[in-house]
Enzyme design. Structure first.
Site, PDB file in Angstrom:
ATOM      1  N   HIS A  97       0.816  -1.211   0.000  1.00 23.59           N
ATOM      2  CA  HIS A  97       0.000   0.000   0.000  1.00 23.59           C
ATOM      3  C   HIS A  97       0.856   1.270   0.000  1.00 23.59           C
ATOM      4  O   HIS A  97       0.337   2.374   0.066  1.00 23.59           O
ATOM      5  CB  HIS A  97      -0.916  -0.026   1.234  1.00 23.59           C
ATOM      6  CG  HIS A  97      -2.051   0.928   1.196  1.00 23.59           C
ATOM      7  ND1 HIS A  97      -2.173   1.973   2.083  1.00 23.59           N
ATOM      8  CD2 HIS A  97      -3.122   1.020   0.368  1.00 23.59           C
ATOM      9  CE1 HIS A  97      -3.279   2.654   1.830  1.00 23.59           C
ATOM     10  NE2 HIS A  97      -3.868   2.110   0.791  1.00 23.59           N
ATOM     11  N   LYS A 135       3.238   4.443  -1.167  1.00 25.83           N
ATOM     12  CA  LYS A 135       3.318   5.364  -2.297  1.00 25.83           C
ATOM     13  C   LYS A 135       4.621   6.146  -2.172  1.00 25.83           C
ATOM     14  O   LYS A 135       4.720   7.114  -1.407  1.00 25.83           O
ATOM     15  CB  LYS A 135       2.145   6.346  -2.335  1.00 25.83           C
ATOM     16  CG  LYS A 135       0.786   5.703  -2.659  1.00 25.83           C
ATOM     17  CD  LYS A 135       0.036   5.274  -1.441  1.00 25.83           C
ATOM     18  CE  LYS A 135      -1.353   4.777  -1.782  1.00 25.83           C
ATOM     19  NZ  LYS A 135      -2.039   4.180  -0.629  1.00 25.83           N
ATOM     20  N   ASP A 157      16.958   9.831  -8.691  1.00 29.97           N
ATOM     21  CA  ASP A 157      18.408  10.008  -8.612  1.00 29.97           C
ATOM     22  C   ASP A 157      18.936   9.979  -7.178  1.00 29.97           C
ATOM     23  O   ASP A 157      19.948  10.624  -6.866  1.00 29.97           O
ATOM     24  CB  ASP A 157      18.827  11.327  -9.279  1.00 29.97           C
ATOM     25  CG  ASP A 157      18.730  11.261 -10.799  1.00 29.97           C
ATOM     26  OD1 ASP A 157      18.687  10.133 -11.336  1.00 29.97           O
ATOM     27  OD2 ASP A 157      18.688  12.329 -11.439  1.00 29.97           O
ATOM     28  N   HIS A 165      -9.063  11.200   1.545  1.00 33.08           N
ATOM     29  CA  HIS A 165      -8.142  10.078   1.409  1.00 33.08           C
ATOM     30  C   HIS A 165      -6.832  10.318   2.144  1.00 33.08           C
ATOM     31  O   HIS A 165      -5.910   9.500   2.088  1.00 33.08           O
ATOM     32  CB  HIS A 165      -7.866   9.837  -0.086  1.00 33.08           C
ATOM     33  CG  HIS A 165      -7.256   8.518  -0.397  1.00 33.08           C
ATOM     34  ND1 HIS A 165      -5.938   8.371  -0.789  1.00 33.08           N
ATOM     35  CD2 HIS A 165      -7.778   7.271  -0.381  1.00 33.08           C
ATOM     36  CE1 HIS A 165      -5.679   7.101  -1.008  1.00 33.08           C
ATOM     37  NE2 HIS A 165      -6.768   6.405  -0.772  1.00 33.08           N
ATOM     38  N   LYS A 218      -3.834  10.923   5.057  1.00 30.95           N
ATOM     39  CA  LYS A 218      -3.336  10.234   6.241  1.00 30.95           C
ATOM     40  C   LYS A 218      -2.261  11.129   6.859  1.00 30.95           C
ATOM     41  O   LYS A 218      -1.055  10.908   6.693  1.00 30.95           O
ATOM     42  CB  LYS A 218      -2.724   8.877   5.878  1.00 30.95           C
ATOM     43  CG  LYS A 218      -3.646   7.951   5.056  1.00 30.95           C
ATOM     44  CD  LYS A 218      -3.348   8.024   3.591  1.00 30.95           C
ATOM     45  CE  LYS A 218      -4.002   6.954   2.745  1.00 30.95           C
ATOM     46  NZ  LYS A 218      -5.425   6.801   2.857  1.00 30.95           N
ATOM     47  N   ASP A 264       1.289  19.476  18.617  1.00 27.35           N
ATOM     48  CA  ASP A 264       1.899  20.710  19.087  1.00 27.35           C
ATOM     49  C   ASP A 264       2.441  21.516  17.902  1.00 27.35           C
ATOM     50  O   ASP A 264       1.799  21.576  16.862  1.00 27.35           O
ATOM     51  CB  ASP A 264       2.974  20.413  20.142  1.00 27.35           C
ATOM     52  CG  ASP A 264       2.363  19.812  21.418  1.00 27.35           C
ATOM     53  OD1 ASP A 264       1.165  20.038  21.660  1.00 27.35           O
ATOM     54  OD2 ASP A 264       3.085  19.112  22.142  1.00 27.35           O
TER      55      ASP A 264
END
Length: 409
Positions: A119, A121, A126, A295, A297, A302
């Site tokens: 899952h 991404k 380089d 979608h 996350k 603080d």
């Protein structure tokens, strides 16, 4: 109280970070990095579709490969279940290596093996710049997709922390996509400093690092002094995570949570709402994002801690899927993320009115302990689900199609 001990993942100083909101910002940077790459492009994504975004990625990766850049692209075999022969032939002819993580044929038209997916991404160009977040290579991350376009985030990282991400991706390529053998170097490699931000890269796997991302969240929540602002698409964490949020609210920390109000999967909202009363009773402020599917996350604590990544706060991400987040210590970045989320709260979210959340019935005296027992034990139970050693297959066009495909315009 559970003692998490010291993290195995090092904080790397000297980085530059930039928040990327939605596909408009993410794809612009991803494509620019691909076009500028001179030696190597490493990409992992859960979803790659043959829509306008996938075809643009296809075109740019082929162009990079043809000018001599090493291109390694890994997609999940469940999240990206089908590619046309022409699409595959374009990659193969140019020398792009497309790998499918744990692919399986459909059974009566149904995709099976929904658990333990890749899952993550990630993109590294380089060994110098990395993108990490929750945005897939698909058109439903850009506004012109319509009402179902997703609200999401990623972060661009440049500096010593990129060496960890790069080494991890190389290790994943050598280990059937899992990367569990990777160990962060004690000392950062000689990657030039690019800023003043501390960054920690944390992957999650089903071996030694089953709870790695959750531990970093809980470590920050328990240390919070003034504010916790958490926005997550799929929220159904374990009992310990919920208890830490309640304890923070009860000691005077302002705890604000943003959930999906218009989910792409209705079960996500149903599950989260079963927790509303438990959280509200402790003073946690709840909001539902209602403009379109959420979608993201992301979270901040603080003025000096934030995280962006692929990991939801639900059983799949916390107990089964392969995930990756970056954790960031930088007041400027935290302030930018806070301003972004505050804009959502003010213009696109509905506050959950405590008076409208049903109070517990007499039978909840029995059912609530059962619910939290399930939440507490789920990670262990999830490990009992049928497991196997994942395989990564190099995707190629069918033999009779090889050489017949052309690159999409």
């Amino acid at each position: 109280m559970r003692n998490f001990g010291a993290s195995e993942f090092p904080w790397r100083g000297g980085n530059r970070v930039a928040l990327l909101e939605n596909g408009e910002e993410f794809f612009m940077r991803a494509f620019a990095l691909i076009d500028a790459a001179q030696r190597e492009i490493l990409i992992e994504t859960f979803i790659l579709f043959e829509d306008k975004i996938g075809l643009e990625l296809h075109r740019r990766l082929i162009a990079a490969a043809r000018r001599g850049v090493r291109v390694e692209l890994t997609v999940d075999g469940y999240g990206s279940p089908h590619f046309s022969p022409e699409f595959l032939a374009g990659f193969t002819d140019a020398g792009v290596r497309l790998r499918l993580f744990d692919p399986h044929p459909r059974w009566l038209g149904v995709r099976l093996h929904a658990f333990r997916r890749m899952h993550r991404k990630l993109l590294v160009a380089d060994a110098r710049v990395a993108l990490v977040g929750g945005i897939n290579f698909s058109a439903d991350h850009v506004r012109d997709f319509g009402a179902e376009a997703k609200q999401d985030y990623a972060v661009e990282v440049e500096g010593p922390a990129v060496a960890d991400i790069h080494d991890f991706l190389r290790a994943a390529l050598a280990s059937q996509g899992v990367g569990n053998a990777w160990r962060p170097a004690r000392q950062a490699e000689s990657v030039a400093q690019a800023g003043a931000t501390d960054v920690m890269f944390v992957p999650r796997d089903n071996h030694r690092r089953r709870g790695s991302i959750e531990r970093e969240y809980r470590r920050a929540i328990r240390a919070a002094r003034r504010e916790i602002l958490l926005a997550n698409a799929y929220f159904f964490p374990g009992y310990g995570f919920l208890r830490d949020l309640r304890h923070a609210a009860r000691r005077g920390v302002k705890v604000t949570l943003i959930f999906q109000g218009e989910p792409d999967m209705q079960v996500a909202l149903v599950a989260a709402r079963t927790l509303y009363r438990y959280l509200i009773e402790a003073g946690v402020q709840l909001h539902e994002y209602c403009e379109r599917p959420f979608h993201g996350k992301v979270a901040l604590v603080d003025d000096d801690w934030a995280t962006v990544g692929s990991s939801n706060l639900d059983p799949l991400s916390l107990s089964l899927n392969l995930e990756a987040n970056v954790f960031i210590r930088d007041p400027s970045f935290v302030a930018e993320l806070r301003n972004n989320l505050q804009h959502l709260l003010q213009h696109h979210c509905q506050s959950v009115d405590p008076a409208q959340v049903p109070r517990g019935r007499f039978w909840h005296v029995l059912t609530r302990p059962l619910l939290f027992h399930v939440l507490r034990r789920f990670p262990d139970w999830a490990g009992w689900l049928p497991a196997h050693t994942p395989r990564v297959a190099l995707a190629k066009p069918p033999p009779d199609e090889a050489g017949a495909g052309t690159t999409p315009p």
